[in-house]
Design a protein around this motif. Sequence first.
Motif, PDB file in Angstrom:
ATOM      1  N   ASN A   1       0.786  -1.196  -0.186  1.00  0.00           N
ATOM      2  CA  ASN A   1      -0.016   0.040   0.035  1.00  0.00           C
ATOM      3  C   ASN A   1       0.963   1.216  -0.018  1.00  0.00           C
ATOM      4  OD1 ASN A   1      -2.296  -1.720   0.342  1.00  0.00           O
ATOM      5  ND2 ASN A   1      -2.219  -1.666   2.418  1.00  0.00           N
ATOM      6  N   PRO A   2       1.685   1.448  -0.975  1.00  0.00           N
ATOM      7  CA  PRO A   2       2.450   2.762  -1.047  1.00  0.00           C
ATOM      8  C   PRO A   2       1.444   3.818  -1.556  1.00  0.00           C
ATOM      9  CG  PRO A   2       2.898   1.478  -2.758  1.00  0.00           C
ATOM     10  CD  PRO A   2       2.179   0.451  -2.056  1.00  0.00           C
ATOM     11  N   THR A   3       1.832   5.061  -1.071  1.00  0.00           N
ATOM     12  CA  THR A   3       1.011   6.332  -1.657  1.00  0.00           C
ATOM     13  C   THR A   3       2.063   6.781  -2.579  1.00  0.00           C
ATOM     14  OG1 THR A   3       0.230   6.528   0.671  1.00  0.00           O
ATOM     15  CG2 THR A   3      -0.097   8.288  -0.910  1.00  0.00           C
ATOM     16  N   GLY A   4       1.650   6.839  -3.782  1.00  0.00           N
ATOM     17  CA  GLY A   4       2.130   7.543  -4.964  1.00  0.00           C
ATOM     18  C   GLY A   4       3.238   6.842  -5.515  1.00  0.00           C
TER      19      GLY A   4
END
Length: 121
Positions: free
Chosen positions: A14-17
């Motif tokens: 679930n990384p952001t960006g």
Amino acid sequence: ALEANEIRTFRLANPTGAVVSSPSQTSVTIIDDDLVYVMFVNDTYRFQEGEMGMIQVKISNPIAMNLEVLINGATFPQPNVLTNGPSINELLTFQPGGSMVIDIDIDISVVNDEVALENIE
């Protein structure tokens, strides 16, 4: 060792960006380097002939898994004196949460030493 090696797994999620790519998982082994020392409680024991004696073996730290130690040895007879022991050949097992000292009973008996010593004089 005080405990078994431990393995931990880590995953990226679930990384952001960003997008997770391979390898997205890794394992880490935590190697137990805690030393446990095994030793006799005393460096010298003295018993009278014909007595039962006890020697003690101990470990330096509490343990998290079984630890086995082989204890062996025997008396070396005096010249012209017949002995009857002691002889030790025993596997000791220290257990997690158990005692850190194990007692070993030995028989200190001598056979015909008065007769044998009289023959030397």
